[in-house]
Design an enzyme around this catalytic site. Structure first.
Site, PDB file in Angstrom:
ATOM      1  N   LYS A 126       0.830  -1.188   0.000  1.00 45.57           N
ATOM      2  CA  LYS A 126       0.000   0.000   0.000  1.00 45.57           C
ATOM      3  C   LYS A 126       0.873   1.249   0.000  1.00 45.57           C
ATOM      4  O   LYS A 126       0.691   2.152  -0.805  1.00 45.57           O
ATOM      5  CB  LYS A 126      -0.914   0.011   1.233  1.00 45.57           C
ATOM      6  CG  LYS A 126      -1.892   1.169   1.231  1.00 45.57           C
ATOM      7  CD  LYS A 126      -1.911   1.920   2.537  1.00 45.57           C
ATOM      8  CE  LYS A 126      -2.745   3.181   2.382  1.00 45.57           C
ATOM      9  NZ  LYS A 126      -2.824   3.965   3.600  1.00 45.57           N
ATOM     10  N   ASP A 144      -5.845  -0.523  -0.099  1.00 47.01           N
ATOM     11  CA  ASP A 144      -5.991  -0.578   1.354  1.00 47.01           C
ATOM     12  C   ASP A 144      -7.256  -1.390   1.657  1.00 47.01           C
ATOM     13  O   ASP A 144      -7.835  -1.977   0.761  1.00 47.01           O
ATOM     14  CB  ASP A 144      -6.060   0.828   1.955  1.00 47.01           C
ATOM     15  CG  ASP A 144      -7.189   1.638   1.355  1.00 47.01           C
ATOM     16  OD1 ASP A 144      -8.109   1.043   0.761  1.00 47.01           O
ATOM     17  OD2 ASP A 144      -7.160   2.868   1.476  1.00 47.01           O
TER      18      ASP A 144
END
Length: 222
Positions: A126, A144
């Site tokens: 991420k 995410d």
DNA sequence: AAAACGGGGGC
DNA sequence: GCCCCAGTTTT
């Protein structure tokens, strides 16, 4: 979900999401393209609220906004500056270590390569994807938990880990959506399509969502 | 008072 | 796959 429906859904979302003024998780509050600031504030943001992150980042960057300045701080000093973000001890350690590595191995520059970024402590997919997209304008998909959850709820992908989601999206998501996709889904995720008790009644995507009318999501349902 | 919230790493 | 890392906000 077929491509036409996907385009339709994303167009609707694009039209709506800015109105919500959702705190944008993926960005630090002041828009910047400084890769170091993006990297450090993303590390700070992991598993903590946006407001807390913003304040901590502001305090920290006032003292040290480059790796050169950061390495002069002790772990304890960094801890004090970033408190009360969650996991502040781990993060302080990682921020110091990252800064040292940047100086030693990358001439003080943040690498623009995903695999190089992933070697840094506390940096996962991420964070790494966020740095290359926001900091360097490269194409990447930042997954995410919001992106993972909603992509599955809408039936855009059928995956069980964020990693699989990233790989699937890489295949099926038209490139023009890659950057904005994260912003849009995070906004939707924070305001309407929450992990539990999603507000399906006011969701602009209700006509396209297979999960609509599910009163209570199952415990382990995405 | 208790549950919800959100990435990464080590094993 | 399971567990650890620590705080704020919402219910």
């Amino acid at each position: 979900m077929d491509l036409d429906t996907l385009e339709k859904v994303l167009s609707i979302l694009q039209r709506e999401y800015k109105k919500w003024n959702a705190p944008v998780v993926t960005l630090i509050k002041e828009r910047t393209n400084d890769p170091y600031k993006i990297l450090i504030s993303t590390v700070l943001s992991l598993r903590t609220q946006d407001k807390t992150t913003h304040k901590a980042a502001e305090r920290l960057f006032k003292v040290a906004d480059t790796p050169q300045k950061m390495v002069r701080l002790s772990e304890k000093e960094i801890e004090k500056l970033i408190y009360p973000v969650g996991f502040y001890r781990t993060k302080a350690k990682n921020i110091k270590k990252i800064s040292e590595i940047l100086l030693k191995e990358y001439n003080g520059r943040v690498p623009d390569d995903l695999d190089e970024l992933l070697k840094l402590p506390g940096v996962g997919r991420k964070t790494a994807n966020l740095v290359i997209t926001l900091g360097y304008g490269k194409l990447g998909i930042c997954v995410d938990t919001h992106v993972h959850r909603i992509s599955n709820r809408l039936g855009i992908v059928k995956t069980k880990t964020p990693f699989e989601t990233e790989m699937e999206l890489r295949k099926i998501l038209p490139k023009k959506w890659w950057i904005e996709y994260n912003d849009m889904l995070v906004s939707l995720g924070q305001t309407i399509c929450r992990p539990i008790r999603p507000k399906c009644d006011i969701c602009p995507l209700r006509d396209y969502c297979p999960k609509i009318c599910v009163k209570n999501m199952e415990k382990n349902d995405v």
